[in-house]
Design a protein around this motif. Structure first.
Motif, short mmCIF file in Angstrom:
data_model
loop_
_atom_site.label_atom_id
_atom_site.label_comp_id
_atom_site.label_asym_id
_atom_site.label_seq_id
_atom_site.Cartn_x
_atom_site.Cartn_y
_atom_site.Cartn_z
N CYS A 7 0.90 -1.14 0.00
CA CYS A 7 0.00 0.00 0.00
C CYS A 7 0.94 1.20 0.00
O CYS A 7 1.57 1.50 1.03
CB CYS A 7 -0.89 0.01 1.24
N ARG A 8 1.06 1.83 -1.17
CA ARG A 8 2.09 2.85 -1.31
C ARG A 8 1.90 4.00 -0.33
O ARG A 8 0.78 4.35 0.03
CB ARG A 8 2.11 3.42 -2.74
N GLU A 9 3.02 4.57 0.02
CA GLU A 9 3.02 5.68 0.98
C GLU A 9 3.25 6.96 0.21
O GLU A 9 4.02 6.97 -0.75
CB GLU A 9 4.20 5.42 1.92
N LYS A 10 2.61 8.01 0.66
CA LYS A 10 2.83 9.30 -0.01
C LYS A 10 4.19 9.83 0.38
O LYS A 10 4.52 9.95 1.56
CB LYS A 10 1.75 10.29 0.43
N LYS A 11 5.02 10.15 -0.61
CA LYS A 11 6.35 10.67 -0.30
C LYS A 11 6.25 12.13 0.13
O LYS A 11 6.89 12.57 1.06
CB LYS A 11 7.26 10.57 -1.54
N ARG B 287 -9.62 1.07 -4.37
CA ARG B 287 -8.22 0.64 -4.24
C ARG B 287 -7.29 1.84 -4.07
O ARG B 287 -6.18 1.70 -3.53
CB ARG B 287 -7.85 -0.17 -5.49
N ASP B 288 -7.75 3.01 -4.51
CA ASP B 288 -6.91 4.20 -4.40
C ASP B 288 -6.78 4.73 -2.98
O ASP B 288 -5.85 5.47 -2.68
CB ASP B 288 -7.48 5.34 -5.26
N LEU B 289 -7.74 4.38 -2.11
CA LEU B 289 -7.68 4.95 -0.76
C LEU B 289 -6.33 4.63 -0.11
O LEU B 289 -5.72 5.49 0.53
CB LEU B 289 -8.83 4.42 0.10
N LEU B 290 -5.87 3.39 -0.26
CA LEU B 290 -4.59 2.99 0.34
C LEU B 290 -3.52 2.73 -0.72
O LEU B 290 -2.47 2.19 -0.42
CB LEU B 290 -4.80 1.74 1.20
N ASN B 291 -3.81 3.10 -1.97
CA ASN B 291 -2.85 2.93 -3.07
C ASN B 291 -2.27 1.51 -3.11
O ASN B 291 -1.05 1.31 -3.08
CB ASN B 291 -1.71 3.95 -2.95
N CYS B 292 -3.17 0.55 -3.14
CA CYS B 292 -2.72 -0.85 -3.16
C CYS B 292 -2.16 -1.19 -4.53
O CYS B 292 -2.81 -0.96 -5.54
CB CYS B 292 -3.89 -1.78 -2.86
N PRO C 36 6.37 10.71 -8.78
CA PRO C 36 7.40 10.05 -7.96
C PRO C 36 6.81 9.10 -6.91
O PRO C 36 7.49 8.18 -6.47
CB PRO C 36 8.13 11.22 -7.29
N ASN C 37 5.53 9.32 -6.54
CA ASN C 37 4.90 8.42 -5.58
C ASN C 37 4.77 7.00 -6.12
O ASN C 37 4.57 6.06 -5.37
CB ASN C 37 3.51 8.92 -5.20
N LYS C 38 4.80 6.89 -7.42
CA LYS C 38 4.60 5.57 -8.03
C LYS C 38 5.89 4.79 -8.26
O LYS C 38 5.86 3.71 -8.84
CB LYS C 38 3.83 5.72 -9.35
C1 LIG Z 1 -2.83 7.33 -4.06
O1 LIG Z 1 -3.97 7.46 -4.89
C2 LIG Z 1 -4.51 8.75 -4.93
C3 LIG Z 1 -5.78 8.70 -5.74
O2 LIG Z 1 -5.54 8.13 -7.00
C4 LIG Z 1 -3.47 9.71 -5.51
O3 LIG Z 1 -4.00 11.02 -5.50
C5 LIG Z 1 -2.22 9.65 -4.66
O4 LIG Z 1 -1.21 10.45 -5.23
C6 LIG Z 1 -1.71 8.22 -4.56
N1 LIG Z 1 -0.60 8.15 -3.64
C7 LIG Z 1 0.46 7.38 -3.87
C8 LIG Z 1 1.47 7.35 -2.81
O5 LIG Z 1 0.59 6.72 -4.87
#
Ligand SMILES: *[C@@H]1O[C@H](CO)[C@@H](O)[C@H](O)[C@H]1NC(C)=O
Ligand SMILES: *[C@@H]1O[C@H](CO)[C@@H](O)[C@H](O)[C@H]1NC(C)=O
Ligand SMILES: *[C@@H]1O[C@H](CO)[C@@H](O)[C@H](O)[C@H]1NC(C)=O
Ligand SMILES: *[C@@H]1O[C@H](CO)[C@@H](O)[C@H](O)[C@H]1NC(C)=O
Length: 502
Positions: free
Chosen positions: A49-53, A402-407, A431-433
């Motif tokens: 579950c990706r973390e926001k950088k 699925r976007d809530l926790l960026n799974c 870069p979050n991806k």
């Molecule tokens: C998680 O998903 C949301 C909605 O798509 C997006 O705005 C956000 O940047 C994503 N965060 C990460 C860490 O990928």
């Protein structure tokens, strides 16, 4: 022995597939086997579950810093274990895909190989963190790798079905965050956590997209709580996890509008009286807003049926249920009216508590944000939340994506021409991806923090035990968890409570 030599980007490790027809692992990622580099003999991928950088701390919304890992065992049992490849399925898939792609892209010989060599069992290995574990975002939660060089393509073939774990993870995580809110306010307004597990009741059965969703989602809520009307969750837990208790979730008799309105508008009192008397020895919840919730509280409960209610025991209270209007305003007004008729006591914290024979449940418009507003409002008006509970439906089980926790599921390692290669993606636009590299392991540092080690570094002794355990290998489930273990892993920790109260 595989050697790590160089690093490629994700162009060599294609993204997830299209073309899922039915929940059958033999129908996904159909064309990928043709896309990997020639002589690939292993594909290794992971889920996180990706973390926001970039943290926007000003954002008032719930952060979901940690996730509850739950639901893999269901998917393994239901879809991946045992002989899942059969000659009939291969032939059916071949026919469908010929039409679907208008081309013979389906790798029939690949599936026949699995049938012959493995009697239809999937040659992959899945390692996962224990079910119920609460892990900070951005850490590996499970890994998948092919175990037969000829079946390198199978790893991401099972991606789609495995990534559906986003749903139980997200329900369990969101429900646990609500438990934290309730715990905080319960401590503040009552001084203890009695009844916490019954404070958020699952009302979501009718609001979900399917029976399967109901079962999975309700079971995920029950990781944290014990109140549910979505009985499908009980079946899922008993069948796929098991509990020491006969059932993992409970409920009480409850009226609905039809059982009140069927008596006619002039007979709401008769309806109330009849229903209350039907259930003398268990709590009974009565929806009281068919016509006028305030009149119902003041005149019917507070005057006409007052002695009937006063005679009920603390084990069998009347639970008044408003079901319309602004949730906070309505709850406050209901408590205010009931409080005039059934004088509250002040508890040790100085908050008002209704007498033990009467309580309130708010089950309309409850999501994690309104829940926070209501309990804060109650606190400000000096009401303890010990004798109010909540019901939540659509927001608990369905209004999640699925976007809530960026799974996400990404390839991080392949073996090509006998050489191990660490791979990752790093899209220029986000870069979050960026994904992780190489073979991964999860560790707990002496200070208690979790860390994911990349590029196989976890194999060095100094990092201690890898928290990922093999749960599935070559078609067999090799490690399982009971629902009691899941609950125990997910329970609120002492330090979390302390943090909430600061
Ligand atoms: C998680 O998903 C949301 C909605 O798509 C997006 O705005 C956000 O940047 C994503 N965060 C990460 C860490 O990928
Ligand atoms: C694949 O392996 C074979 C046999 O080792 C070799 O001859 C061939 O060059 C390899 N192909 C590529 C593209 O590396
Ligand atoms: C089809 O699958 C088999 C067995 O997994 C594999 O050896 C083969 O390379 C695949 N076919 C093609 C054309 O890639
Ligand atoms: C409040 O609720 C708790 C938990 O449901 C119950 O045990 C208790 O008796 C109630 N207290 C009062 C004063 O009603």
């Amino acid at each position: 022995k595989e050697q790590h030599t160089h690093t490629l980007t994700e162009t060599t490790c294609p993204q997830q597939g299209r073309g899922e027809l039915e929940p059958n692992p033999a129908t996904q990622g159909v064309t990928h086997y043709k896309q990997y580099p020639p002589n690939t003999s292993k594909v290794y991928s992971y889920f996180e579950c990706r973390e926001k950088k970039t943290d926007s701390t000003k954002d008032k919304k719930v952060k979901y810093d940690k996730t509850v890992f739950y639901g893999l065992q269901y998917i393994l049992h239901k879809y991946l274990k045992g002989k899942v490849v059969t000659p009939e399925k291969i032939q059916e898939a071949k026919k469908v895909y010929r039409e679907h792609f208008q081309d013979d892209v389906f790798n029939e010989s690949g599936w026949n190989y699995i049938l012959q060599e493995y009697d239809g069992h999937l040659p992959i290995e899945i390692k996962a963190v224990p079910e119920g574990s609460v892990i900070p975002r951005g850490n590996v939660l499970f890994t998948v790798e092919s175990t037969d060089p000829k079946c390198y393509w199978l790893t991401n073939w099972v991606e789609t079905i495995l990534v559906q774990i986003w749903y139980p993870i997200t329900v369990a995580t969101n429900s646990r965050e609500q438990k934290k809110i309730l715990a905080k306010y319960l401590m503040e307004t009552a001084g203890n956590l009695d009844g916490l597990e019954y404070k958020l009741h699952d009302f979501g059965y009718r609001g979900v997209s399917s029976q399967e969703t109901a079962g999975i989602g309700a079971s995920a809520h029950l990781v944290n709580f014990k109140g549910t009307d979505t009985v499908a969750g009980i079946g899922v837990i008993k069948k796929f996890y098991g509990t020491k208790d006969p059932v993992p979730g409970f409920s009480v008799p409850a009226a609905e509008h039809s059982t009140i309105t069927a008596w006619g508008k002039d007979h709401e009192k008769d309806a109330f009286e009849h229903i209350v008397k039907q259930f003398p020895s268990v709590p009974v919840s009565i929806v009281s807003d068919s016509y006028d919730i305030y009149n119902a509280c003041e005149k019917i409960w507070g005057e006409d049926l007052r002695s009937l209610i006063e005679s009920r025991s603390a084990d069998a209270p009347l639970v008044v249920r408003p079901d319309s209007g602004n949730p906070l305003d309505t709850v406050l007004k209901v408590l205010d009216i009931l409080g005039k008729k059934f004088p509250p006591k002040e508890n040790s914290r100085g908050y008002k508590v209704l007498p033990p024979y009467i309580r309130v449940i708010q089950g309309d418009g409850v999501d994690i944000n309104t829940l926070q507003e209501i309990v804060e409002g109650l606190k400000q008006h000096r009401w303890s939340i010990e004798n109010i509970s909540f019901g939540s439906g659509g927001a608990l089980l369905q209004k999640l994506t699925r976007d809530l926790l960026n799974c996400s599921f990404k390839c991080s390692y392949v073996v090509t021409n006998g050489q191990g290669v660490n791979v990752f993606k790093d899209p220029v636009a986000d870069p979050n991806k960026r994904s992780k590299k190489g073979r991964l392991s999860l560790h707990r540092k002496p200070n208690g923090h979790f860390v994911t080690l990349e590029e196989g570094k976890g194999e060095l002794e100094e990092y201690g035990e890898d928290l990922l355990h093999t749960v599935f290998r070559n078609g067999r489930i090799v490690k399982t968890y009971t629902f009691d273990e899941v609950r125990d892993n997910a329970k609120l920790k002492e330090y979390e409570l302390e943090k909430l109260l600061n």
